[in-house]
Design a protein around this motif. Structure first.
Motif, PDB file in Angstrom:
ATOM      1  N   LYS A 111       6.106   3.402  -3.817  1.00 29.88           N
ATOM      2  CA  LYS A 111       6.217   4.603  -4.634  1.00 29.88           C
ATOM      3  C   LYS A 111       6.571   4.244  -6.073  1.00 29.88           C
ATOM      4  O   LYS A 111       7.230   3.237  -6.333  1.00 29.88           O
ATOM      5  CB  LYS A 111       7.277   5.543  -4.064  1.00 29.88           C
ATOM      6  N   SER A 123       0.815  -1.214   0.000  1.00 30.43           N
ATOM      7  CA  SER A 123       0.000   0.000   0.000  1.00 30.43           C
ATOM      8  C   SER A 123       0.850   1.266   0.000  1.00 30.43           C
ATOM      9  O   SER A 123       0.343   2.349  -0.301  1.00 30.43           O
ATOM     10  CB  SER A 123      -0.925   0.010   1.222  1.00 30.43           C
ATOM     11  N   HIS A 124       2.153   1.129   0.330  1.00 28.98           N
ATOM     12  CA  HIS A 124       2.996   2.316   0.460  1.00 28.98           C
ATOM     13  C   HIS A 124       4.046   2.421  -0.647  1.00 28.98           C
ATOM     14  O   HIS A 124       4.913   3.279  -0.582  1.00 28.98           O
ATOM     15  CB  HIS A 124       3.730   2.274   1.811  1.00 28.98           C
TER      16      HIS A 124
END
Length: 313
Positions: free
Chosen positions: A190, A187-188
């Motif tokens: 980049k 979910s994090h």
């Protein structure tokens, strides 16, 4: 009667017999201490001396060419005329981006020794070969032979791999093998950290169109995917199920993976298995065809469209 007295013990008895060994023991201990000290000094020297070898540095590709399009052709199964049409599509797309110097790479089934594994495993080793053949490329785009590039205006760099673009495309916190997989995309993550972009269809992950960023991680990933152990497994969908396996069991792979909508670079000619192609989409894959006749019939539905699109740009 006189009894002889036993000889009297001298008031100066001889030294204790073991005492004669003490000097030898002391010398032995000194030798051990000296050897240990020498070894310690050698160790310090080895640890502190200047190395003659430069430290390892990750190789940074120059980005020339920016992308290599890889398609593996089965000349034993498909007619030459059909395969030539597919090749021409890739070559014209590369030519449309002449300033960027796109490259194409067309190995054949049988070019590599895959030790009796299903022939579709050739797709994985071909991508690995492309990284060797074009060590300065920035991206490798694998596209199945049964597919056309439909929109020549779209590029891998801008349409797929640009970090800002990826930020908006990535499907986060989603099962990597829907619907029941407990392993989900990060979910994090980049966009700048993504090295592998892939899509899903109704059956799970799809390996008919994906992008790998050139670099050390790509080599690690492809070596892992092409591991003889996975090739020996009787996976129903061969390298595709192997991919699903390593994505779920190797966080180092999942941590660099971006799952994007199928429409981004992998729409299908038939809606039964996934998102169906619409005008303007980047790619159409002839999913479900298994022979020249079937694939050629699908291909001819799109020949005029892609040729017209290429001429108008």
């Amino acid at each position: 009667m006189h009894f002889a007295y036993p000889p009297r013990k001298s008031s100066n008895p001889p030294p204790y017999l073991r005492a004669a060994k003490l000097p030898g023991l002391r010398r032995s201990r000194l030798k051990i201490i000296a050897a240990a000290g020498f070894a310690f000094l050698v160790l310090i020297y080895l640890l502190t001396r200047p190395t003659r070898h430069a430290p390892y540095k990750s190789y940074a590709p120059t980005g020339n060419p920016p992308a290599v399009i890889v398609s593996v052709f089965d000349e034993m199964k498909y007619d030459k005329a059909y395969l030539d049409l597919i090749k021409d599509n890739r070559i014209q797309y590369a030519a449309k981006h002449g300033m960027l110097c796109y490259e194409t790479f067309f190995p054949k089934v049988g070019d590599y020794d895959i030790k009796g594994a299903p022939t579709s495993w050739t797709n994985v080793v071909a991508v690995r070969h492309a990284l060797t053949k074009f060590p300065d490329c920035k991206f490798v785009w694998f596209l199945d032979q049964n597919a056309f590039i439909m929109n020549p205006d779209l590029t891998i760099e801008e349409h797929v791999m640009k970090p800002a673009r990826l930020e908006g495309l990535m499907i986060k916190d989603y099962p990597v093998v829907p619907p029941d997989s407990i392993i989900k995309t990060f979910s994090h993550l980049k966009g700048q950290d993504v090295d592998f972009v892939v899509t899903q269809d109704k059956d799970g992950m799809s390996a008919s169109s994906y992008v790998v960023r050139n670099g050390d991680w790509a080599r690690f990933f492809l070596e892992t995917w092409f591991d003889p152990l996975y090739r020996s497994y009787n996976f129903q969908r061969a390298e595709t199920h192997a991919l699903e396996h390593i994505v779920q069991w190797h966080p180092t792979v999942l941590a660099r993976l971006a799952l994007v909508p199928q429409k981004t670079l992998n729409t299908y000619s038939r809606a039964s298995k996934g998102v169906e192609y619409q005008d303007g989409d980047f790619v159409v894959v002839f999913n479900g065809c298994t022979s020249t006749q079937e694939c050629d019939a699908d291909a001819h539905r799109y020949v005029y469209r892609w040729q017209s699109a290429f001429k108008s740009t």
